[in-house]
Design a protein around this motif. Structure first.
Motif, mmCIF file in Angstrom:
data_model
loop_
_atom_site.group_PDB
_atom_site.id
_atom_site.type_symbol
_atom_site.label_atom_id
_atom_site.label_comp_id
_atom_site.label_asym_id
_atom_site.label_seq_id
_atom_site.Cartn_x
_atom_site.Cartn_y
_atom_site.Cartn_z
ATOM 1 N N ARG A 100 3.499 -4.959 4.020
ATOM 2 C CA ARG A 100 2.766 -5.241 4.519
ATOM 3 C C ARG A 100 2.367 -6.428 5.220
ATOM 4 N N VAL A 101 2.172 -6.729 4.279
ATOM 5 C CA VAL A 101 2.016 -8.121 4.260
ATOM 6 C C VAL A 101 3.116 -9.358 4.712
ATOM 7 N N LEU A 119 1.413 -2.748 -0.501
ATOM 8 C CA LEU A 119 1.602 -4.350 -1.066
ATOM 9 C C LEU A 119 2.424 -4.445 -1.795
ATOM 10 N N SER A 120 3.022 -5.875 -2.108
ATOM 11 C CA SER A 120 4.142 -6.581 -3.124
ATOM 12 C C SER A 120 2.902 -6.979 -3.978
ATOM 13 N N GLN A 127 -3.888 -12.698 -1.939
ATOM 14 C CA GLN A 127 -5.337 -11.443 -2.075
ATOM 15 C C GLN A 127 -5.827 -12.986 -2.587
ATOM 16 N N LYS A 128 -5.223 -13.114 -4.287
ATOM 17 C CA LYS A 128 -6.521 -13.234 -5.807
ATOM 18 C C LYS A 128 -6.574 -14.153 -4.910
#
Length: 129
Positions: A100-101, A119-120, A127-128
């Motif tokens: 979705r990103v 998410l892949s 994100q981290k």
């Protein structure tokens, strides 16, 4: 040039394979949820009526913590089932396995382990940061 206009997605055969994995996980998750609920609702005193008052107080405290832990696990299990059902919806509309990103396909091995992933690994790592 028509290839570029096509959306990236898994083949119907892959989607069917993932669907079977998810259906199996839903059935297992439902069984686990029932076990948690029955453990949560279990009111047996385990025959501690004739033991010392100190031990009985410890046992009751432990039982309360255990019920709270089981309730939390049941809530997590219900969310897991909901996430799996949402994954089935994505299979039906052929958007399953698309990050979705990034919009890229999620690694099939990841989806076999975490079939409700949206998410892949690339997106998770982004994100981290």
């Amino acid at each position: 040039m028509a290839q570029k206009d096509m959306k990236v997605r898994f083949s119907d055969e892959h989607l069917e394979e993932f669907k079977q994995i998810i259906l199996g996980k839903i059935e297992q998750a439902k069984r686990d949820l029932e076990m948690l609920k029955s453990a949560y609702l279990n009111d047996k005193n385990n025959g501690t009526d004739d033991t010392s008052p100190t031990f009985k107080a410890f046992e009751e405290g432990s039982e309360t913590m255990s019920k709270e832990a089981n309730a939390q696990l049941a809530i997590r299990q219900e969310k897991f089932i909901r996430d799996l059902k949402n994954a089935l919806n994505r299979i039906e509309n052929k958007t399953y396995g698309i990050c979705r990103v990034t919009g890229e396909l999620i690694n099939p091995e990841r989806l076999k382990l975490v079939p409700h992933a949206t998410l892949s690994i690339k997106a998770k790592n982004m994100q981290k940061k």
